[in-house]
Structure formats: structure tokens, C-alpha cells
Design an enzyme around this catalytic site. Structure first.
Site, PDB file in Angstrom:
ATOM      1  N   HIS A 114       0.644  97.976  81.075  1.00 45.18           N
ATOM      2  CA  HIS A 114       0.641  96.520  81.251  1.00 45.18           C
ATOM      3  C   HIS A 114       0.317  96.214  82.707  1.00 45.18           C
ATOM      4  O   HIS A 114       0.872  96.847  83.609  1.00 45.18           O
ATOM      5  CB  HIS A 114       2.009  95.948  80.861  1.00 45.18           C
ATOM      6  N   ASN A 134      -9.244 102.368  80.696  1.00 42.73           N
ATOM      7  CA  ASN A 134      -8.060 103.246  80.742  1.00 42.73           C
ATOM      8  C   ASN A 134      -8.223 104.417  79.779  1.00 42.73           C
ATOM      9  O   ASN A 134      -7.848 105.547  80.093  1.00 42.73           O
ATOM     10  CB  ASN A 134      -6.790 102.458  80.412  1.00 42.73           C
TER      11      ASN A 134
HETATM   12  C1  GAR Z   1      -5.861  96.664  81.408  1.00 48.34           C
HETATM   13  O1  GAR Z   1      -5.729  95.989  82.636  1.00 48.34           O
HETATM   14  C2  GAR Z   1      -4.520  96.750  80.709  1.00 48.34           C
HETATM   15  O2  GAR Z   1      -3.441  96.943  81.580  1.00 48.34           O
HETATM   16  C3  GAR Z   1      -4.449  95.399  80.050  1.00 48.34           C
HETATM   17  O3  GAR Z   1      -5.745  95.173  79.576  1.00 48.34           O
HETATM   18  C4  GAR Z   1      -6.685  95.836  80.414  1.00 48.34           C
HETATM   19  C5  GAR Z   1      -7.576  96.711  79.550  1.00 48.34           C
HETATM   20  O4  GAR Z   1      -8.618  97.271  80.278  1.00 48.34           O
HETATM   21  N1  GAR Z   1      -3.464  95.394  79.010  1.00 48.34           N
HETATM   22  C6  GAR Z   1      -2.726  94.334  78.686  1.00 48.34           C
HETATM   23  O5  GAR Z   1      -2.840  93.245  79.221  1.00 48.34           O
HETATM   24  C7  GAR Z   1      -1.722  94.577  77.588  1.00 48.34           C
HETATM   25  N2  GAR Z   1      -0.713  93.571  77.561  1.00 48.34           N
HETATM   26  P1  GAR Z   1      -9.429  98.491  79.693  1.00 48.34           P
HETATM   27  O6  GAR Z   1      -9.840  98.119  78.274  1.00 48.34           O
HETATM   28  O7  GAR Z   1     -10.623  98.589  80.606  1.00 48.34           O
HETATM   29  O8  GAR Z   1      -8.550  99.709  79.730  1.00 48.34           O
END
Ligand code: GAR
Length: 197
Positions: free
Chosen positions: A117, A14
Site C-alpha cells: 500500500h 511491483n
Molecule cells: C502501487 O503504488 C501500489 O502500492 C498501489 O498501486 C500501485 C500499483 O502500481 N496499490 C494500492 O493503492 C492498493 N491499495 P504497479 O501496478 O505499477 O505495481
């Protein structure tokens, strides 16, 4: 110049999506904004390498080296505040930052702290959102960008995206489908905030 500080704990996809869109849409010129720093509570977070490769300051604050949650959050808050400019406090963007934040931290950054989220909030706060959605028999799942408030995974909603849950989905296939949408809605939500500020 208004700085953006992105907090990660892992892959940082992200964060990378935000960096790419900021570059492509020239947020610096359009909104006077710069993604100035990426901070991680884990030294081995993959996203740190990407940030460095883009010339973005990448900092590690290992929560295990602090005596308490309060002490870690206070140190993190100080590091973030180094990116406040005289004109603008920094915008703090949580992007897969897997830490529960203390009320003191949330208060300090109130109104400039966002999170993404991987569920359609207010459903499925907390962990294992995709598995729980599949087990509940949900036909749709998704992701939510929201302001952060003291209550975990709550706060006013800025953007949402919906995806179907397919009959043979596993946690991994659903997570991948949702993540693709996360990469679209997080940059869009932040651009809207910058437009409005
Ligand atoms: C993403 O899916 C985000 O929405 C989630 O962790 C992942 C991180 O991916 N966040 C949560 O669960 C927060 N409660 P990334 O490091 O590749 O962006």
C-alpha cells in the site's frame, strides 16, 4: 515447489520488480519457489504483457462479467488454488490489485496473502494516498507491505519504506518517489517470508 501467484490491475511494476529479483536471487533454487502466475481483473493491464514475456502464465478474470463481488472472488480463489501444490499452498501477492476483497476470500488465504500500500500505514488507508499526504502537510510519506486481513489496508506490517515529501511535490512526483521504494521493499519482504517458511 511453492508457487507464488501475483494479482495486478494495471502497470504491474511491483510484479515486475518481484519477477526480476526472484530471477536475480534465484528464488527457485534458494527457496524452492516459483512465480507461477499473474492474474488481472483487467484485460488491458500492462503488466500482463511483461508476465507473458517472462514465460509466466498470465490470466484475466474480468470482474465485470460476474454477477456479484462474492461470485468474482470465488472464481478468482478457484483459479489461484489451481497453483497449490501437494506440499504447499500458493502464496498470494497483491501488487496494485485494486479490488476490495470479500471476507470469504481473505479467510481462505489467511496467512498467505500479502499487499503493498502506498502510504505509511496505518495512515492513509484507501485511495489518493499521495495527494492526501501532501494536503495534510506530511513531511514524510512511504509504502507498507502487510499481511492482508478482513479490514481494508490493515494487517500486520512486514516492511515499510519512508521518503521525504518535498515542498514542490505533486501527487505524481511523490508517487514516483514512493514507487521506487516499493520496488525494493516488496521483494525484500517476500524473500524474508520465504526464508522463514
Ligand atoms: C502501487 O503504488 C501500489 O502500492 C498501489 O498501486 C500501485 C500499483 O502500481 N496499490 C494500492 O493503492 C492498493 N491499495 P504497479 O501496478 O505499477 O505495481
Amino acid at each position: 515447489m511453492k508457487n507464488i501467484v501475483i494479482l495486478i490491475s494495471g502497470g504491474g511494476s511491483n510484479m515486475a520488480a518481484l519477477v526480476r529479483v526472484a530471477e536475480r536471487e534465484n528464488w527457485a533454487k534458494r527457496y524452492g519457489t516459483k512465480i507461477a502466475a499473474v492474474m488481472s481483473n483487467k484485460a488491458d493491464a500492462k503488466g500482463l504483457e511483461f508476465a507473458r514475456s517472462q514465460g509466466i502464465a498470465a490470466e484475466v478474470l474480468d470482474h465485470k462479467t460476474y454477477p456479484s463481488r462474492e461470485a468474482f472472488d470465488a472464481a478468482l480463489a478457484e483459479r489461484i488454488s489451481a497453483y497449490d501444490t501437494q506440499e504447499h499452498p500458493a502464496l498470494v501477492v497483491l501488487a496494485g490489485f485494486m479490488r476490495i476483497l470479500t471476507p470469504a476470500f481473505v479467510d481462505r488465504f489467511a496467512g498467505r496473502l500479502t499487499n503493498i500500500h502506498p502510504s505509511l500505514l496505518p495512515a492513509f488507508t484507501g485511495l489518493h494516498t499521495h495527494l492526501r499526504a501532501i494536503e495534510a502537510g506530511c513531511k514524510f510519506a512511504g509504502a507498507t507491505v502487510h499481511w492482508v486481513t478482513a479490514e481494508l489496508d490493515h494487517g500486520p506490517i512486514l516492511e515499510q519504506a519512508v521518503v521525504p515529501v518535498l515542498p514542490d511535490d505533486t501527487e505524481a512526483t511523490l508517487a514516483a518517489r514512493v514507487l521506487t521504494q516499493e520496488h525494493l521493499i516488496y521483494p525484500r519482504a517476500i524473500a524474508r517470508l520465504l526464508q522463514g517458511s
